[in-house]
Enzyme design. Sequence first.
Site, PDB file in Angstrom:
ATOM      1  N   PHE A  30     -54.358  70.596 -85.189  1.00 34.90           N
ATOM      2  CA  PHE A  30     -52.742  70.494 -85.245  1.00 34.90           C
ATOM      3  C   PHE A  30     -52.349  69.056 -85.307  1.00 34.90           C
ATOM      4  CE2 PHE A  30     -48.423  70.884 -83.460  1.00 34.90           C
ATOM      5  CZ  PHE A  30     -47.797  71.821 -83.984  1.00 34.90           C
TER       6      PHE A  30
ATOM      7  N   ARG B 204     -47.647  82.563 -93.419  1.00 34.19           N
ATOM      8  CA  ARG B 204     -48.465  82.866 -92.213  1.00 34.19           C
ATOM      9  C   ARG B 204     -47.905  84.259 -91.552  1.00 34.19           C
ATOM     10  NH1 ARG B 204     -48.887  78.450 -87.578  1.00 34.19           N
ATOM     11  NH2 ARG B 204     -46.901  79.379 -87.229  1.00 34.19           N
TER      12      ARG B 204
ATOM     13  N   ASP C 148     -59.017  73.344 -77.810  1.00 31.04           N
ATOM     14  CA  ASP C 148     -57.708  73.838 -77.945  1.00 31.04           C
ATOM     15  C   ASP C 148     -57.529  75.060 -78.267  1.00 31.04           C
ATOM     16  OD1 ASP C 148     -54.849  73.899 -78.141  1.00 31.04           O
ATOM     17  OD2 ASP C 148     -54.633  71.803 -78.756  1.00 31.04           O
TER      18      ASP C 148
ATOM     19  N   TYR D 246     -46.353  79.808 -74.879  1.00 33.65           N
ATOM     20  CA  TYR D 246     -45.289  80.138 -75.334  1.00 33.65           C
ATOM     21  C   TYR D 246     -45.772  80.843 -77.040  1.00 33.65           C
ATOM     22  CZ  TYR D 246     -45.837  75.709 -77.787  1.00 33.65           C
ATOM     23  OH  TYR D 246     -46.435  74.552 -78.277  1.00 33.65           O
ATOM     24  N   LYS D 247     -46.842  80.767 -77.235  1.00 37.00           N
ATOM     25  CA  LYS D 247     -47.384  81.584 -78.517  1.00 37.00           C
ATOM     26  C   LYS D 247     -47.672  82.933 -78.192  1.00 37.00           C
ATOM     27  CE  LYS D 247     -48.354  77.093 -80.809  1.00 37.00           C
ATOM     28  NZ  LYS D 247     -49.132  76.111 -81.054  1.00 37.00           N
TER      29      LYS D 247
HETATM   30  C1  LIG Z   1     -48.495  74.683 -81.000  1.00 37.20           C
HETATM   31  C2  LIG Z   1     -49.659  73.561 -80.817  1.00 37.20           C
HETATM   32  C3  LIG Z   1     -49.441  72.326 -80.347  1.00 37.20           C
HETATM   33  C4  LIG Z   1     -47.924  72.192 -79.884  1.00 37.20           C
HETATM   34  O1  LIG Z   1     -47.874  71.138 -78.886  1.00 37.20           O
HETATM   35  P1  LIG Z   1     -46.585  71.062 -77.606  1.00 37.20           P
HETATM   36  O2  LIG Z   1     -46.858  69.991 -76.920  1.00 37.20           O
HETATM   37  O3  LIG Z   1     -46.768  72.532 -76.750  1.00 37.20           O
HETATM   38  O4  LIG Z   1     -45.588  71.009 -78.611  1.00 37.20           O
HETATM   39  C5  LIG Z   1     -50.306  71.437 -80.053  1.00 37.20           C
HETATM   40  N1  LIG Z   1     -51.536  71.632 -80.500  1.00 37.20           N
HETATM   41  C6  LIG Z   1     -51.989  73.013 -81.256  1.00 37.20           C
HETATM   42  C7  LIG Z   1     -53.403  73.216 -81.676  1.00 37.20           C
HETATM   43  C8  LIG Z   1     -50.895  73.853 -81.147  1.00 37.20           C
HETATM   44  O5  LIG Z   1     -51.371  74.969 -82.066  1.00 37.20           O
END
Ligand SMILES: *Cc1c(COP(=O)(O)O)cnc(C)c1O
Length: 395
Positions: free
Chosen positions: A113, A354, A182, A207-208
């Site tokens: 990400f 997705r 992660d 939150y996911k």
């Molecule tokens: C959703 C996601 C994030 C988002 O990070 P936030 O700091 O919560 O906005 C970061 N890394 C990955 C791999 C994600 O899927």
Amino acid sequence: MTDFSRTKRAFHLPYGVTYLDGNSLGPMPRAAQQRVAAMMADEWSDMLITGWNKAGWYEQPQRVGNRIARLIGAGPGEVVMGDTLSIKVFQALSAALALRPERRVILSDSGNFPSDLYVAQGLATAMGARLRVVAPKSVADAIGDDLAVLMLTEVDYRTGRRHDMAALTARAHRAGALTIWDLAHSAGAVDVDLTASEADFAVGCTYKYLNGGPGAPAFIWVNPRHADVARPILQGWMGHEAPFAFTPDYAPAPGIERMRVGTPPVIAMAALEAALDVWDEVSMDHLRAKSVDLTGAFIAEVEASCPDLLLNSPRDPERRGSQVGFRHRQGHAVMQALIAEGVIGDFRAPDVMRFGFAPLYNDRDDVSRAAATLARILRDEGWKKAQFMRKAAVT
Ligand SMILES: *Cc1c(COP(=O)(O)O)cnc(C)c1O
């Protein structure tokens, strides 16, 4: 057996909606609304400052962390909540780099990400390291003796491709490197066993698939073998060994508590605690089995009825998380048409639609409805209308 009809009833899902975007933002657990209201009415309003002790706000980051721990194969006292995932990535990576001072290479993959890569780029500059980014399938071969930290997202946010956490961790360890995983698209989506994987650090958001609500706090896990030696680098007063002594010099708290930074988001964590209640009777093995069934059935139904679509996720369920992607050159317009029909997935550039499947509230009816709606939109070219309306709105 886990009663998934009960877990489904725990969520508010708008009437007529098939929600396949819980991999971005989980739906609202019904109990979250009352829990937040009760926190405001009974705790903040009347207890005021005494709520930190009386209502247990101070220990909440560990209390909630212990409940997350069970879902990711970690032990009690090994996980703590706070901040956003990007910040937890920063803490894990800076701490890992500090544990390997003689090495300066960070390895990640192009499926990671962006925020994780941005944090790594910033830290590479600040700590004199170098970030190497390779294709996901080339990660294992790119692990060399100069590697300090292997930093990966287990399940790719775009493709749903799942790395072999235990195998890559073992390979990194043989090369003398540390690993950071992660779990943003793993926690609550697949069966994670951090202890068995022997990973060094893990982070994730809530939150996911954990349904904690927009902006719900992130979590961090540090393997107990590092927990008393890892330096958080991003050091805050709540991670001090004696926060209320207010001494000018930082001294880390023992164990995972040192990864706390500042004041925790107590109201947001009340919603998250209600969301975690839903998990109490969920077996992660059952969850994984249902996820494999749903994603497999969706692939089969879509491929049978939509010849124009290209699968963008691994076919082997072992290599797949809980989401499925399909490519179409008009993917954005097709997704808009789907959403207009109440089937909510999302789109990632350049051409990927997705579909996230959350076993807690998605079932085979959602699979069939989504596949049938998608087939009809493609057959009738219903996406052209959505595209026309979008152009009309822009001009
Ligand atoms: C959703 C996601 C994030 C988002 O990070 P936030 O700091 O919560 O906005 C970061 N890394 C990955 C791999 C994600 O899927």
